[in-house]
Design a protein around this motif. Structure first.
Motif: not given
Lengths: 403, 269
Positions: B33-34, B36-37, B241, B249, B253
């Motif tokens: 996930t990190s 993607a972030l 988060v 996510v 953004h």
């Protein structure tokens, strides 16, 4: 390193003891730390400051503390003569106040109006709350939630003394997290706040300053043993968490090379179990809370949560000067389990009529191991740095007694 | 020398606008996930990406970033995995400056010179190590600069005229002005005081100045961007988060887009 002229010359001007020590802090704190260093360097050379400190130590703390020959313990162990340096007889019941008096005098000299501190067992918190009350300064004590639960009497004492005890719920909720939180407070309130660090840890100049304030223990012990025995001791023993009581006893003897010196760490459930607080026995050099020292850490440099029955020893690091003295071979390092400390606690109560704190009970457990191996004309001085009243609930719990 | 930090600030200057610097902790809430972030930040408008190296005892950080570090560690993040993450991000983005931010002990444990070489190889452009003041420059700052890694210094409201030259002596990349005395995510900075502080600092350095600590909302970021070369936002993103949820996510953004729009438009045209 083999050509060391003196073991008492450190730190250097940057706060280093060999590779240890230093000033690993956020930039916000640096101007204050430099100011503190200047103020301390002036104060320690100022006869008026030192004279005033002596008066406080004599009339308020109750110094000098006795050097007591523990005859029944000596007879029981059938070995070296055991002297106890009775720092548990100080006002507030431990050695911590020696340093707190010195630091609060410095805080006043620097014009600071608010006091903060961290505490593990609560002894440093109580000593800080005491001097803050005496000098009329507001005081906040950071204490981990786990320690609050196991040291209730000290929490109440601090509150009676007018301090605000702020529970710390981050991390392992013990001493290291209390120190993190105190540092966060200090970063936020740097303009008016003085942080009274309780151990020979933290950024330069704290390790040297706390050592100097605690060295009264060793200076007294040296004069007392010369008076009683006409010679220096063969062995010094003290418990180390951060290491302030031990450094206080050891430092004046470091250049007397015939004096053997043993620092005793908390082995918790046993070093092999991983549940311990033995930074020098089982850690590696690392950087935490402003200095480089031995540190309990994993392969990734993450700090490992320590364990000890003694809240005052439950810390993953150790002072930088101890780290250096270990590396250069001037001090020996041993470790004692919770169980051994509890046994020593009970033996001391039964034979000497003294309830030691669980911290010096670790030192005593090592004395119990060493004394029988030494000739009867040998002399041991052990620092009995705190009294055990605060620990009776913990001891009762481990003995299966409900109070 | 990668030159990405210099190039980015030069471009911002040429376009007459301030930049947005974002902070997220590597591996929070987990490495996938990190990635993607972090991988979407530049597209959302971040001009420079700070990537936190998690540490158990972050003594200058507030509760939000402490919790982020612990989530990341719980999910198995280590310094080698953080460097791997940067390497993957760099493979997809050759331009955005990446700055690693954290505390010294994990680097110390990894081996400081070995870490510097690995960071250069992974595509890192600069370092912020909170507990390494100029007094300890020999540890990491000087060897980092030899390898072309920027060593970004923090100046704070306690950095007075005597201290400032010491802070700037070996500083590179940009200067990070900490807008409050306090921990990350705490009190909000006062734009006027920040402006005064920057007026004090500017004559002493040609480095761009980014301002952070306590900036949470687009309007605040825009205020700061009128004075600073860049505004840094961390805890406000980390809080999103922490909140989690299926659209987390996108939410992060989205927040970065709003902040970027405010910062980029702050000086008017």
């Amino acid at each position: 390193m083999s050509l060391i002229n003196s073991y008492r010359a450190g730190p250097d001007e940057r706060g280093h003891f060999g590779i240890y020590g230093g000033r690993f802090v956020a930039e916000t704190l640096m101007p204050l730390i430099l100011e503190l260093e200047r103020a301390y360097n002036q104060a320690r050379r100022d006869p008026a400051f030192l004279a005033e400190l002596d008066v406080w130590l004599k009339d308020y703390v109750g110094r000098p503390s006795p050097l007591y020959l523990a005859e029944r313990l000596t007879d029981h162990l059938r070995g070296a003569k055991i002297y106890l340096k009775r720092d548990e007889l100080n006002h507030t019941g431990a050695h911590k106040i020696n340093n707190c008096i010195g630091q609060i005098m410095l805080a006043r000299r620097m014009g600071k109006t608010r006091i903060i501190a961290e505490t593990g067992a609560g002894q440093h918190g109580v000593a800080t709350a005491t001097v803050a009350a005496r000098f009329g300064l507001p005081c906040v004590i950071y204490m981990g939630e786990v320690d609050i639960a196991r040291q209730q009497p000290n929490v109440f004492r601090m509150r009676l003394l007018g301090a605000e005890v702020r529970p710390v719920s981050s991390g392992s909720r013990t001493l290291k997290d209390a120190m993190n939180e105190a540092l966060r407070d200090w970063v936020t309130n740097v303009h008016d706040t003085f942080y009274i660090i309780g151990s020979v840890a933290g950024p330069h100049p704290y390790p040297a300053m706390v050592r100097d304030f605690q060295a009264v223990i060793g200076h007294e012990a040296k004069a007392q043993i010369l008076e009683k025995e006409g010679r220096l001791p063969d062995l010094l023993v003290a418990a180390v968490g951060g290491g302030s009581n031990a450094m206080g006893l050891f430092h004046p003897f470091l250049d007397d090379r015939e004096v053997r010196i043993v620092a005793v760490e908390a082995a918790g459930d046993g070093i092999a179990t991983g549940r311990h607080a033995a930074a020098m026995s089982a850690g590696r050099p690392g950087v935490l809370h402003g200095s480089r020292s031995y540190l309990l850490q994993d392969d990734d440099g993450q700090v490992i949560e320590p364990h000890s029955i003694s809240a005052g020893l439950d810390y993953p690091g150790i002072g930088p000067e101890h780290s250096w003295l270990k590396d250069v071979g001037r001090i020996e390092v041993e470790a004692v389990t919770d169980r051994e400390a509890l046994d020593a606690f009970q033996l001391c109560a039964a034979l000497e009529g003294i309830l030691p704190a669980l911290e010096p009970a670790h030192a005593l457990a090592q004395v119990i191991k060493l004394a029988p191996t030494l000739p009867r004309d040998n002399i041991i001085i052990m620092n009995l740095c705190g009294r055990g009243d605060k620990d009776i609930y913990t001891v009762a719990q481990h003995l299966g007694v409900k109070l | 020398m990668s030159g990405r930090i210099e190039a980015r600030f030069a471009r911002l200057r040429a376009e007459g606008r301030a930049g947005l610097v974002t902070y997220l902790c590597a591996g929070d809430p987990d490495l996938a996930t990190s990635e993607a972030l972090l991988g979407g930040l530049a597209a959302a408008g971040a001009d420079l990406v700070e990537i936190g190296m998690p540490f158990t005892d972050p003594m200058a950080d507030g509760p939000a970033i402490q919790a982020a570090a612990l989530r990341a560690l719980q999910a198995g993040t280590t310094l080698p995995r953080t460097l791997d993450l940067v390497r993957r991000l760099r493979a997809r983005d050759g331009d955005t400056p990446f700055v690693l931010m954290g505390y010294y002990n994990p680097i110390h444990a990894f081996g400081r010179l070995r870490f510097l070489d690995a960071a250069v190889e992974a595509g890192v452009d600069g370092l912020i190590v909170v507990d390494l003041p100029p007094e300890e420059d020999e540890e990491l700052c000087l060897p980092a600069r030899e390898r072309g890694l920027a060593f970004i210094r923090l100046a704070t409201p306690t950095t007075d005229a005597a201290r400032l030259p010491v802070v700037l002596r070996n500083a590179s990349g940009f200067l990070y002005y900490v807008s409050i005395t306090g921990i990350t995510g705490a009190a909000a900075p006062v734009a006027q005081q920040v402006g005064d502080a920057l007026a004090r600092i500017r004559p002493h350095t040609d480095l761009p100045v980014a301002v952070g600590f306590g900036i949470r909302e687009p309007a605040q970021a825009a205020e700061i961007a009128r004075h600073a070369d860049a505004a840094v936002v961390g805890s406000a993103l980390v809080d999103l988060v922490a909140r989690g949820g299926a659209d987390m996510v996108a939410a992060v953004h989205g927040k970065v887009q709003a902040l970027a729009a405010a910062v980029h438009g702050a000086r008017g045209r």
